[in-house]
Design a protein around this motif. Structure first.
Motif, PDB file in Angstrom:
ATOM      1  N   VAL A  54       0.788  -1.223   0.000  1.00  0.00           N
ATOM      2  CA  VAL A  54       0.000   0.000   0.000  1.00  0.00           C
ATOM      3  C   VAL A  54       0.825   1.282   0.000  1.00  0.00           C
ATOM      4  O   VAL A  54       0.301   2.339  -0.301  1.00  0.00           O
ATOM      5  CB  VAL A  54      -0.967   0.035   1.202  1.00  0.00           C
ATOM      6  CG1 VAL A  54      -2.087  -0.960   1.007  1.00  0.00           C
ATOM      7  CG2 VAL A  54      -0.236  -0.203   2.508  1.00  0.00           C
ATOM      8  N   GLY A 107      -2.907  -9.809   0.000  1.00  0.00           N
ATOM      9  CA  GLY A 107      -3.976  -9.611  -0.968  1.00  0.00           C
ATOM     10  C   GLY A 107      -5.273 -10.100  -0.379  1.00  0.00           C
ATOM     11  O   GLY A 107      -5.310 -10.625   0.735  1.00  0.00           O
ATOM     12  N   SER A 108      -6.327  -9.924  -1.157  1.00  0.00           N
ATOM     13  CA  SER A 108      -7.640 -10.218  -0.613  1.00  0.00           C
ATOM     14  C   SER A 108      -8.451 -11.064  -1.591  1.00  0.00           C
ATOM     15  O   SER A 108      -7.916 -11.599  -2.561  1.00  0.00           O
ATOM     16  CB  SER A 108      -8.324  -8.894  -0.278  1.00  0.00           C
ATOM     17  OG  SER A 108      -9.499  -9.127   0.432  1.00  0.00           O
ATOM     18  N   GLN A 133      -4.707   9.620  -3.537  1.00  0.00           N
ATOM     19  CA  GLN A 133      -4.616   8.513  -4.500  1.00  0.00           C
ATOM     20  C   GLN A 133      -3.424   8.692  -5.445  1.00  0.00           C
ATOM     21  O   GLN A 133      -2.818   7.716  -5.889  1.00  0.00           O
ATOM     22  CB  GLN A 133      -5.927   8.403  -5.291  1.00  0.00           C
ATOM     23  CG  GLN A 133      -5.994   7.136  -6.138  1.00  0.00           C
ATOM     24  CD  GLN A 133      -7.411   6.840  -6.625  1.00  0.00           C
ATOM     25  OE1 GLN A 133      -8.393   7.385  -6.105  1.00  0.00           O
ATOM     26  NE2 GLN A 133      -7.520   5.978  -7.613  1.00  0.00           N
ATOM     27  N   PRO A 164      -1.921   3.256  -3.599  1.00  0.00           N
ATOM     28  CA  PRO A 164      -2.551   1.943  -3.806  1.00  0.00           C
ATOM     29  C   PRO A 164      -3.676   1.646  -2.807  1.00  0.00           C
ATOM     30  O   PRO A 164      -4.671   1.033  -3.180  1.00  0.00           O
ATOM     31  CB  PRO A 164      -1.381   0.971  -3.640  1.00  0.00           C
ATOM     32  CG  PRO A 164      -0.184   1.765  -4.055  1.00  0.00           C
ATOM     33  CD  PRO A 164      -0.447   3.165  -3.552  1.00  0.00           C
ATOM     34  N   LEU A 165      -3.521   2.069  -1.552  1.00  0.00           N
ATOM     35  CA  LEU A 165      -4.599   1.843  -0.588  1.00  0.00           C
ATOM     36  C   LEU A 165      -5.846   2.626  -0.976  1.00  0.00           C
ATOM     37  O   LEU A 165      -6.962   2.081  -0.988  1.00  0.00           O
ATOM     38  CB  LEU A 165      -4.159   2.258   0.827  1.00  0.00           C
ATOM     39  CG  LEU A 165      -5.280   2.177   1.876  1.00  0.00           C
ATOM     40  CD1 LEU A 165      -5.627   0.729   2.186  1.00  0.00           C
ATOM     41  CD2 LEU A 165      -4.901   2.925   3.147  1.00  0.00           C
ATOM     42  N   ARG A 201      -7.531   1.196  -4.036  1.00  0.00           N
ATOM     43  CA  ARG A 201      -8.238  -0.063  -3.768  1.00  0.00           C
ATOM     44  C   ARG A 201      -9.531   0.186  -2.988  1.00  0.00           C
ATOM     45  O   ARG A 201     -10.516  -0.528  -3.155  1.00  0.00           O
ATOM     46  CB  ARG A 201      -7.312  -0.993  -2.970  1.00  0.00           C
ATOM     47  CG  ARG A 201      -7.692  -2.447  -3.036  1.00  0.00           C
ATOM     48  CD  ARG A 201      -6.809  -3.285  -2.108  1.00  0.00           C
ATOM     49  NE  ARG A 201      -5.392  -3.187  -2.442  1.00  0.00           N
ATOM     50  CZ  ARG A 201      -4.404  -3.515  -1.600  1.00  0.00           C
ATOM     51  NH1 ARG A 201      -4.683  -3.962  -0.382  1.00  0.00           N
ATOM     52  NH2 ARG A 201      -3.152  -3.399  -1.968  1.00  0.00           N
ATOM     53  N   LYS A 202      -9.518   1.207  -2.133  1.00  0.00           N
ATOM     54  CA  LYS A 202     -10.663   1.481  -1.270  1.00  0.00           C
ATOM     55  C   LYS A 202     -11.500   2.655  -1.761  1.00  0.00           C
ATOM     56  O   LYS A 202     -12.420   3.089  -1.048  1.00  0.00           O
ATOM     57  CB  LYS A 202     -10.175   1.771   0.158  1.00  0.00           C
ATOM     58  CG  LYS A 202      -9.346   0.652   0.783  1.00  0.00           C
ATOM     59  CD  LYS A 202     -10.145  -0.631   0.970  1.00  0.00           C
ATOM     60  CE  LYS A 202      -9.344  -1.686   1.707  1.00  0.00           C
ATOM     61  NZ  LYS A 202     -10.071  -2.975   1.793  1.00  0.00           N
ATOM     62  N   ARG A 203     -11.206   3.213  -2.941  1.00  0.00           N
ATOM     63  CA  ARG A 203     -11.829   4.466  -3.338  1.00  0.00           C
ATOM     64  C   ARG A 203     -13.346   4.404  -3.390  1.00  0.00           C
ATOM     65  O   ARG A 203     -14.042   5.313  -2.947  1.00  0.00           O
ATOM     66  CB  ARG A 203     -11.265   4.922  -4.697  1.00  0.00           C
ATOM     67  CG  ARG A 203     -11.781   6.287  -5.158  1.00  0.00           C
ATOM     68  CD  ARG A 203     -11.358   7.367  -4.174  1.00  0.00           C
ATOM     69  NE  ARG A 203     -11.902   8.673  -4.487  1.00  0.00           N
ATOM     70  CZ  ARG A 203     -11.255   9.619  -5.149  1.00  0.00           C
ATOM     71  NH1 ARG A 203     -10.010   9.404  -5.565  1.00  0.00           N
ATOM     72  NH2 ARG A 203     -11.803  10.779  -5.379  1.00  0.00           N
ATOM     73  N   ASP A 258     -13.428  -6.622   3.105  1.00  0.00           N
ATOM     74  CA  ASP A 258     -12.336  -7.403   2.522  1.00  0.00           C
ATOM     75  C   ASP A 258     -11.329  -7.762   3.612  1.00  0.00           C
ATOM     76  O   ASP A 258     -10.738  -8.830   3.610  1.00  0.00           O
ATOM     77  CB  ASP A 258     -11.617  -6.585   1.438  1.00  0.00           C
ATOM     78  CG  ASP A 258     -12.536  -6.269   0.290  1.00  0.00           C
ATOM     79  OD1 ASP A 258     -13.167  -7.217  -0.231  1.00  0.00           O
ATOM     80  OD2 ASP A 258     -12.655  -5.092  -0.078  1.00  0.00           O
TER      81      ASP A 258
END
Lengths: 276, 276
Positions: free
Chosen positions: A206, B117-118, B203, B209-210, B213-215, B227
């Motif tokens: 991240v 990862g998820s 972003q 990246p966080l 991914r969560k946007r 997740d």
């Protein structure tokens, strides 16, 4: 256009060189002697600002910007009425608004224009520029700003203070990520992990963009010739922590950690926090 | 291959579905009733492990893994000698080594296999898997692991404990970044910035990246159907902080912040720290 650049650190020097490259008539001033190819070297900020249509200021902090603008040999006494000040220094919103008010009293126009990114982005003309102030002033600054950023990379945020605010948010994220990198490599060392394995995992994670940008420094242990110094980051985190209406525990913890490192050598690149 | 999966949270369910999809003969067990299409539902971990060649464990923490492995109706009393245990639970290195020793005493083989990862990455078969243990056991686990990760995404780190260590480093970075996001959006709100402007700047920055991914969650304020939960992240940060040989101030500050949020609702996705 006739442009003055006050402050010839890494960013200021890159700004001035880009302006020269774009064909502007450039005068430069720095607190300690420094010069830029193709630009006139001025003895004072006021001398640099004389005849300039726009004065770019990019110095360490609000106090330095105040001195450059309003000191005895400063921009304000030297510049023609209506000269456009473009302040690229990272400031708190309050500091920026105070400078804008004082500039208006002195008959100057004031645009804050903090930037996201570093010298390589200036050279590519791909710096992200946030502007705060009058729309008209932002439009008039366009010939200057396009020397280091293309149109897609310029964002007019709102009135004076708003761009400084957004820049503080960005540097809070930078500071906390740098401090997080510090903890992560320390944990990796404590657990006897291979440093490159640790950096790989972090780079894929991240906070990957920081590690990717600093990977060469981190792998080689080279923190000199800073893109962004520990001292500057410590200053920005202190601004962020004091600008909020409630405690920002991560900004405060990161600020304390980085300020302590900066006391040893504030000129090192922020990647030095990733030493193990 | 005959595979048992113990633990049917989001990751365990995705693991089991991927194994079924790859044509394995799968038995599943969960603490509370749950099932997976195409898999046999077992009443106990021991029942799931009966006749299995490999037993995948993916539960909340070390204590849960210990109970699944060595409880009265656990894997150890149920499994045939030489059965390969693949523990994907995030543990401290010490916890993992203790489980490995006890598994060896019980005649089982033990491989730690935490993942980065998820669920979406499981479905794409693109999960990053770290393995720690005997090379031979990692090779034998290959038919299982390839259900959720291709070869380029599997990394044998070293002996038991090493993969858990590297996973802790990764989750320390995740936790501190999540907490930094919390501070950054709070600062943005205190400074009256537009939330989407703040998220854009973050972003595009070092913790991009966080936010990327969560946007969707962050923009829509939707933190359900996690997740990765606040409770799990708080647990991992506590493990990281206690595994180091010196204080990790960022991990501790992030851990305290996230643990407090988890006390309200630990089932929310970690993106809930980015509420403003």
């Amino acid at each position: 256009m006739r442009v003055a650049v006050c402050g010839l650190g890494r960013m200021g020097s890159a700004f001035a060189a880009a302006l020269v490259g774009d064909g502007h008539e450039v005068a430069v001033w720095n607190r300690t002697p420094a010069r830029v190819d193709g630009a006139r070297t001025a003895a004072t900020p006021g001398d640099a600002a004389r005849e300039a249509q726009a004065v770019v200021i990019v110095v360490f902090d609000g106090r330095a910007a105040e001195e450059v603008l309003f000191g005895g040999a400063g921009v304000a006494p030297g510049a023609a009425p209506g000269t456009l000040v473009v302040n690229a220094t990272t400031l708190s919103p309050d500091e920026s608004r105070a400078l804008a008010r004082r500039a208006a009293s002195a008959g100057l126009r004031y645009l804050e224009a903090p930037v996201l990114g570093s010298v390589p982005a200036v050279r590519r003309g791909a710096l992200h520029v946030l502007t705060g102030g009058a729309q008209e002033d932002a439009a008039d600054a366009e010939p200057v700003l396009r020397a280091w950023s293309h149109a897609g990379r310029r964002q007019h945020v709102g009135p004076v203070g708003s761009a400084s605010a957004l820049k503080l948010v960005a540097n809070l994220a930078l500071g906390t990520t740098v401090a997080a990198l510090h903890d992560a490599v320390r944990l990796g060392r404590a657990l006897d992990l291979d440093r490159e394995d640790v950096l790989d995992v972090l780079q894929n994670g991240v906070c990957g963009p920081l590690v990717a940008r600093k990977r060469e420094r981190l792998s080689q242990g080279d923190y000199g010739d800073a893109d962004f110094t520990l001292a500057a980051l410590a200053k920005d985190l202190a601004l962020a922590a004091s600008a909020a209406d409630a405690p920002l525990v991560m900004a405060e913890a990161a600020g304390a950690l980085i300020a302590r490192a900066a006391e040893h050598d504030g000129h090192l690149d922020v990647a030095a926090m990733g030493q193990a």
